[in-house]
Design a protein around this motif. Structure first.
Motif, PDB file in Angstrom:
ATOM      1  N   GLU A 123      49.158  51.507  44.505  1.00 20.18           N
ATOM      2  CA  GLU A 123      49.851  49.983  44.596  1.00 20.18           C
ATOM      3  C   GLU A 123      48.661  48.957  43.732  1.00 20.18           C
ATOM      4  N   SER A 124      47.617  49.478  44.278  1.00 22.70           N
ATOM      5  CA  SER A 124      46.327  48.582  43.740  1.00 22.70           C
ATOM      6  C   SER A 124      46.097  49.027  42.246  1.00 22.70           C
ATOM      7  N   ALA A 125      46.218  50.275  41.845  1.00 24.80           N
ATOM      8  CA  ALA A 125      46.104  50.583  40.476  1.00 24.80           C
ATOM      9  C   ALA A 125      47.038  50.029  39.596  1.00 24.80           C
ATOM     10  N   LEU A 126      48.219  49.794  40.145  1.00 25.03           N
ATOM     11  CA  LEU A 126      49.261  48.956  39.356  1.00 25.03           C
ATOM     12  C   LEU A 126      48.938  47.670  39.225  1.00 25.03           C
ATOM     13  N   ARG A 127      48.327  47.123  40.245  1.00 25.77           N
ATOM     14  CA  ARG A 127      48.067  45.869  40.214  1.00 25.77           C
ATOM     15  C   ARG A 127      47.079  45.428  39.276  1.00 25.77           C
ATOM     16  N   PHE A 128      46.053  46.626  38.889  1.00 24.97           N
ATOM     17  CA  PHE A 128      44.924  46.550  37.783  1.00 24.97           C
ATOM     18  C   PHE A 128      45.335  46.894  36.730  1.00 24.97           C
ATOM     19  N   LYS A 129      46.711  47.179  36.396  1.00 25.47           N
ATOM     20  CA  LYS A 129      47.225  47.602  35.066  1.00 25.47           C
ATOM     21  C   LYS A 129      46.793  49.007  34.810  1.00 25.47           C
ATOM     22  N   VAL A 130      46.540  49.899  35.702  1.00 28.77           N
ATOM     23  CA  VAL A 130      46.124  51.186  35.483  1.00 28.77           C
ATOM     24  C   VAL A 130      47.194  51.984  34.886  1.00 28.77           C
ATOM     25  N   ASP A 131      47.460  52.600  33.942  1.00 33.23           N
ATOM     26  CA  ASP A 131      48.650  53.794  33.867  1.00 33.23           C
ATOM     27  C   ASP A 131      48.800  54.870  34.523  1.00 33.23           C
ATOM     28  N   MET A 132      49.794  54.798  35.475  1.00 31.70           N
ATOM     29  CA  MET A 132      49.806  55.860  36.384  1.00 31.70           C
ATOM     30  C   MET A 132      50.302  57.403  35.782  1.00 31.70           C
TER      31      MET A 132
ATOM     32  N   ASP B   7      39.615  40.602  32.111  1.00 24.59           N
ATOM     33  CA  ASP B   7      39.541  42.038  31.356  1.00 24.59           C
ATOM     34  C   ASP B   7      38.538  43.045  31.955  1.00 24.59           C
ATOM     35  N   ALA B   8      37.228  42.336  31.982  1.00 24.40           N
ATOM     36  CA  ALA B   8      36.286  43.229  32.648  1.00 24.40           C
ATOM     37  C   ALA B   8      36.490  43.815  33.770  1.00 24.40           C
ATOM     38  N   ILE B   9      36.947  43.072  34.816  1.00 24.59           N
ATOM     39  CA  ILE B   9      37.351  43.285  35.941  1.00 24.59           C
ATOM     40  C   ILE B   9      38.325  44.270  36.043  1.00 24.59           C
TER      41      ILE B   9
ATOM     42  N   GLN C  44      32.281  41.159  60.390  1.00 28.39           N
ATOM     43  CA  GLN C  44      32.148  41.492  59.113  1.00 28.39           C
ATOM     44  C   GLN C  44      33.041  40.597  58.062  1.00 28.39           C
ATOM     45  N   GLY C  45      34.055  39.668  58.794  1.00 31.01           N
ATOM     46  CA  GLY C  45      35.071  39.184  57.856  1.00 31.01           C
ATOM     47  C   GLY C  45      35.853  39.924  56.937  1.00 31.01           C
ATOM     48  N   LEU C  46      36.214  41.106  57.186  1.00 34.75           N
ATOM     49  CA  LEU C  46      37.046  42.048  56.550  1.00 34.75           C
ATOM     50  C   LEU C  46      38.248  42.113  57.263  1.00 34.75           C
ATOM     51  N   VAL C  47      39.600  42.346  56.570  1.00 35.31           N
ATOM     52  CA  VAL C  47      40.841  42.924  57.271  1.00 35.31           C
ATOM     53  C   VAL C  47      40.877  44.323  56.866  1.00 35.31           C
ATOM     54  N   PRO C  48      41.585  45.127  57.873  1.00 33.82           N
ATOM     55  CA  PRO C  48      42.329  44.610  59.033  1.00 33.82           C
ATOM     56  C   PRO C  48      41.628  44.650  60.350  1.00 33.82           C
ATOM     57  N   ALA C  49      42.113  44.192  61.488  1.00 33.17           N
ATOM     58  CA  ALA C  49      41.593  44.295  62.622  1.00 33.17           C
ATOM     59  C   ALA C  49      42.662  44.608  63.533  1.00 33.17           C
ATOM     60  N   LEU C  50      42.606  45.293  64.738  1.00 35.00           N
ATOM     61  CA  LEU C  50      43.635  45.420  65.582  1.00 35.00           C
ATOM     62  C   LEU C  50      43.380  45.004  67.040  1.00 35.00           C
TER      63      LEU C  50
ATOM     64  N   ILE D   4      34.331  49.812  46.213  1.00 27.21           N
ATOM     65  CA  ILE D   4      33.623  49.236  44.772  1.00 27.21           C
ATOM     66  C   ILE D   4      34.726  48.388  43.880  1.00 27.21           C
ATOM     67  N   ASN D   5      35.862  48.415  44.872  1.00 24.79           N
ATOM     68  CA  ASN D   5      36.996  47.642  43.963  1.00 24.79           C
ATOM     69  C   ASN D   5      37.388  46.373  44.865  1.00 24.79           C
ATOM     70  N   ASN D   6      36.761  46.358  46.069  1.00 22.66           N
ATOM     71  CA  ASN D   6      37.275  45.155  47.026  1.00 22.66           C
ATOM     72  C   ASN D   6      36.776  43.902  46.619  1.00 22.66           C
ATOM     73  N   ARG D   7      37.670  43.108  47.106  1.00 17.56           N
ATOM     74  CA  ARG D   7      37.669  41.580  46.583  1.00 17.56           C
ATOM     75  C   ARG D   7      36.210  41.048  46.547  1.00 17.56           C
ATOM     76  N   ARG D   8      35.308  41.063  47.579  1.00 14.93           N
ATOM     77  CA  ARG D   8      34.062  40.420  47.536  1.00 14.93           C
ATOM     78  C   ARG D   8      32.991  41.166  46.325  1.00 14.93           C
ATOM     79  N   ILE D   9      33.557  42.307  46.064  1.00 11.01           N
ATOM     80  CA  ILE D   9      32.590  43.129  45.010  1.00 11.01           C
ATOM     81  C   ILE D   9      33.239  42.496  43.620  1.00 11.01           C
ATOM     82  N   LEU D  10      34.445  42.151  43.593  1.00 11.28           N
ATOM     83  CA  LEU D  10      34.899  41.708  42.208  1.00 11.28           C
ATOM     84  C   LEU D  10      34.539  40.205  42.041  1.00 11.28           C
ATOM     85  N   GLN D  11      34.452  39.417  43.159  1.00 11.35           N
ATOM     86  CA  GLN D  11      34.121  38.267  43.226  1.00 11.35           C
ATOM     87  C   GLN D  11      32.627  38.285  42.807  1.00 11.35           C
TER      88      GLN D  11
END
Ligand SMILES: N[C@@H](CCC(=O)N[C@@H](CS)C(=O)NCC(=O)O)C(=O)O
Length: 212
Positions: free
Chosen positions: A172-181, A124-126, A49-55, A106-113
């Protein structure tokens, strides 16, 4: 065991938390999503699938964080990440699914790309896209916490559960996308309680060897 992951990946982060809570040490194998290393042949041989993680347990190559976390819970039941009763387990799994099924995918990297490259979305749209779906899920999560008459320090009771394993990387991801917690005081309180535990501190993105 070998853990293929990326410091900033929230699905990797959730698996690191679960492993730490269970006290399981792994060898860290970094897969750099910034240069699309997950799409190269060597990693595709690990996860088609080309996605992390894998164990890599030595006996089996496992993919999909929900499946791996459930496997960990079955194989290493103590400390439990799920309650002993069926009703409690359904509740914790539902909280986890808000993040795992309805926010993260729906917020995963490949969706955003795809939004950037195919649909010309600006940064800004992202951020607005991610903020919309994070807010939608967090509003529901907060309402469920608020309605919990037995509420403790964590998402379910007074010990960390599978729900927290999913929630904290999403914060953690919300903060990265500048969402006000500030809009979600109960989620923020759970985040603070988790942040006091070594298992969560050691799993944090910036504590990983590939952070940068
Ligand atoms: N459902 C999968 C999703 C895994 C996933 O989406 N991983 C992301 C990082 S958080 C990834 O590898 N993205 C690479 C990409 O989008 O190309 C799981 O939970 O393991």
């Amino acid at each position: 065991m070998k853990l293929y992951n990326f410091f900033r990946s929230s699905t990797s982060h959730r698996l690191r938390i679960a492993l730490n809570l269970k006290g399981i040490a792994t060898d860290y194998v970094a897969v750099d999503l910034r240069v699309d290393e997950q799409l190269n042949a060597p990693f595709k041989a690990v996860n088609p699938q080309g996605l992390v993680p894998a164990l890599d347990t030595g006996e089996q190559l496992m993919i999909q964080s929900p499946a791996i976390i459930e496997w960990l819970e079955e194989k290493y039941p103590t400390p439990a990440l799920l309650p002993a009763d069926a009703d409690g387990r359904a509740r914790v799994r539902a909280l986890a699914a808000i993040v795992g099924c309805d926010i993260h995918p729906i917020n995963n990297r490949r969706i955003l790309q795809t939004l950037r490259k195919q649909f010309g979305a600006s940064e800004d749209a992202i951020n607005a896209w991610c903020g919309t779906w994070i807010s939608d899920g967090f509003d529901a999560y907060e309402a469920l916490l608020a309605a919990d008459t037995q509420r403790g320090r964590f998402s379910y009771g007074d010990a960390p559960s599978m729900a927290d394993v999913y929630l904290i990387p999403q914060v953690e991801s919300a903060l990265r996308f500048k969402v006000d917690m500030n809009r979600w005081p109960l989620i923020s309180a759970v985040d603070k309680a988790c942040g006091e535990l070594a298992a969560f501190q050691k799993a944090a993105p910036l504590a990983q060897p590939d952070a940068g």
